[in-house]
Design an enzyme around this catalytic site. Structure first.
Site, PDB file in Angstrom:
ATOM      1  N   ASP A 126      36.771  51.627  37.667  1.00  0.00           N
ATOM      2  CA  ASP A 126      37.662  50.763  38.436  1.00  0.00           C
ATOM      3  C   ASP A 126      37.184  50.764  39.885  1.00  0.00           C
ATOM      4  O   ASP A 126      37.098  51.823  40.512  1.00  0.00           O
ATOM      5  CB  ASP A 126      39.105  51.281  38.384  1.00  0.00           C
ATOM      6  CG  ASP A 126      39.743  51.002  37.028  1.00  0.00           C
ATOM      7  OD1 ASP A 126      39.070  50.402  36.170  1.00  0.00           O
ATOM      8  OD2 ASP A 126      40.908  51.389  36.845  1.00  0.00           O
TER       9      ASP A 126
ATOM     10  N   ASP B  23      44.792  42.153  27.239  1.00  0.00           N
ATOM     11  CA  ASP B  23      45.727  43.262  27.433  1.00  0.00           C
ATOM     12  C   ASP B  23      46.882  43.055  26.459  1.00  0.00           C
ATOM     13  O   ASP B  23      47.607  42.068  26.561  1.00  0.00           O
ATOM     14  CB  ASP B  23      46.254  43.287  28.871  1.00  0.00           C
ATOM     15  CG  ASP B  23      45.175  43.699  29.871  1.00  0.00           C
ATOM     16  OD1 ASP B  23      44.131  44.233  29.430  1.00  0.00           O
ATOM     17  OD2 ASP B  23      45.364  43.483  31.079  1.00  0.00           O
TER      18      ASP B  23
END
Lengths: 207, 253
Positions: free
Chosen positions: B11, B130
């Site tokens: 990330d 997601d």
């Protein structure tokens, strides 16, 4: 000097950086005249066969490519850049290629299973090379080495003696060819870590 | 045969890795290029950068990170996060990315996936999904904006539609499992793997090596994405691969 043909298809920077990493000078060029000045030439390619072929034609690269290959300069095709060297492909219809290596480009069969799992297309990931012949550009690459593939189509040369390596994915397909001064790989040497860099180095040092 | 892939995910925010900064001590707070090199040496099969930079005026930073990474690491690199149009993709590919993953923008305008695949090829068009389980039901719903916004779209139908639009791969994250370290949502992953012909990357929930094994064998994933187990040096990628190899999973050693 190595010229990497830029015809608007694909990530050329990593091919160039790969050569630089092994100490070879490589330029990315969209100028067909530039490749006539190069002592070795790379044809990369991602995306659809027909788009690659039409871009190659529109950018005026076909004649220079035929010329440098006829003159015997080392020529490396990568992925779709390999497929373009063949007679034709069935991707999105039937399209003609450069026909420098007689043979066809086919899609992996649908609905195949391997060990109970559906065979995914595209083949994406690391798979092994099995040698049929060992061209100088694959010098010192071990049998069974893993290299990186991303493709849904593969080549079938008419003349099997041009097959340098095969790789298994549902079928045992031709993963690289060697014909005179032409070497072409279905896998991406520029994405294949140490093994791939070794291949680029070998190509840069071909006599 | 094709080997199963292990993909560490970083990330990245404002050009720095925001998860897993502990092991780098004081020498560096988390340079994505350095961490990418470390994973390269450990034998990672690919790398994924997820750009979680909030403001759009900082988008150039990830381009620079990708460029510097591609100069030093010769393995496939996927970049996701905040990709809204074809130009975003073109710039990332030119910088050295091999694949881009599209999430919210695909839900907002599904034709974008088709345009991306036609322009750049399916091989670099990853659709990130997601997914969250619908309580009390045997199905999952697509969420956007990092798992905050429900869309009402069924995950299986969406995956099939995205394959039809030319996506070359699905990155499937279980929002229920993400961060739990209890393992992937195997039922979800298996359902998507069986529904599409393109490769599926399992993501969200991995806490130990057995979870990777289950992701590959029980769920049939082509690749397993993991963040914290590698970042915090609970395991190296090499250890993960040795473990999988010993249990009969084909991996690149």
């Amino acid at each position: 000097m190595i010229a990497i043909i830029d015809y608007g298809m694909g990530n050329l920077r990593s091919v160039q950086k790969g050569f630089e990493k092994v100490g070879a000078e490589a330029v990315v060029t969209a100028d067909p005249n530039k490749i006539l000045e190069a002592d070795r030439i790379v044809l990369p390619g991602v995306g659809a066969f027909r788009d690659c072929m039409s871009n190659l034609e529109q950018a005026g690269f076909v004649e220079p490519i035929l010329k440098v290959i006829a003159e015997g300069r080392p020529f490396l095709g990568i992925c779709v850049g390999m497929q373009l060297l063949f007679t034709d492909s069935v991707e999105f219809g039937k399209y003609n290629g450069l026909n420098l290596i007689p043979g066809h480009v086919l899609r992996f069969p649908d609905k195949m299973t391997v060990a109970g799992e559906k065979l995914k297309v595209p083949q994406m990931g690391w798979n092994q090379l099995h040698f049929q012949h060992r061209p100088p550009v694959l010098e010192s690459i071990e049998e069974g080495s893993n290299v990186y593939f991303v493709h849904s189509y593969y080549v079938i040369p008419d003349d099997k003696s041009v097959i340098a390596t095969t790789t298994g994915y549902g079928v045992e397909f031709c993963s690289s060819v060697w014909k005179d001064n032409i070497i072409a790989t279905q896998f991406h040497p520029e994405k294949s870590q140490g093994v791939g860099l070794r291949i680029l180095k070998n190509f840069a040092e071909l006599k | 045969m094709l080997t199963k892939r292990i993909i560490p995910c970083l990330d990245v925010k404002g050009g720095r890795v925001v998860k897993g900064v502990q092991f780098l001590e004081l020498r560096d707070a988390g340079d994505p290029v350095e961490i990418a090199e470390m994973y390269d040496q450990q034998g990672a099969d690919e790398l994924t950068f997820l750009d979680i930079t909030a403001s759009s005026d900082q988008r150039d930073i990830i381009i620079d990170v990708v460029r510097r990474t591609a100069e030093r690491v010769f393995m496939p690199l996927t970049v996701g996060g905040g990709i809204r149009n074809v130009d975003d993709i073109r710039r990332l590919l030119n910088a050295g990315a091999d694949k881009t993953s599209i999430n919210t923008a695909a839900v907002n305008r599904p034709e974008f996936v088709k345009e991306a695949a036609e322009r750049f090829g399916s091989q670099c068009t990853v659709v990130a999904i997601d997914a969250r389980r619908v309580p009390g039901e045997h199905r999952w719903e697509v969420y956007t904006h990092g798992g905050r916004n429900p869309t009402g779209i069924d995950v299986i139908e969406w995956a099939i539609r995205m394959e039809g639009y030319g996506s070359g791969e699905i990155l499937l994250t279980s929002m229920d499992c993400d961060g739990t370290k209890d393992g992937y949502d195997l039922e979800l992953t298996r359902a998507v793997v069986d529904a599409v012909s393109i490769p599926v990357i399992a993501s969200g929930g991995v806490g130990n090596l057995e979870h990777l094994f289950d992701g590959f064998t029980k769920a049939g994933a082509s690749a397993c994405l993991a963040a914290s187990i590698f970042h915090y040096r609970e395991y190296t990628i090499g250890q993960a691969k040795e473990y999988l190899h010993d249990k009969g999973v084909a991996v690149r050693l």
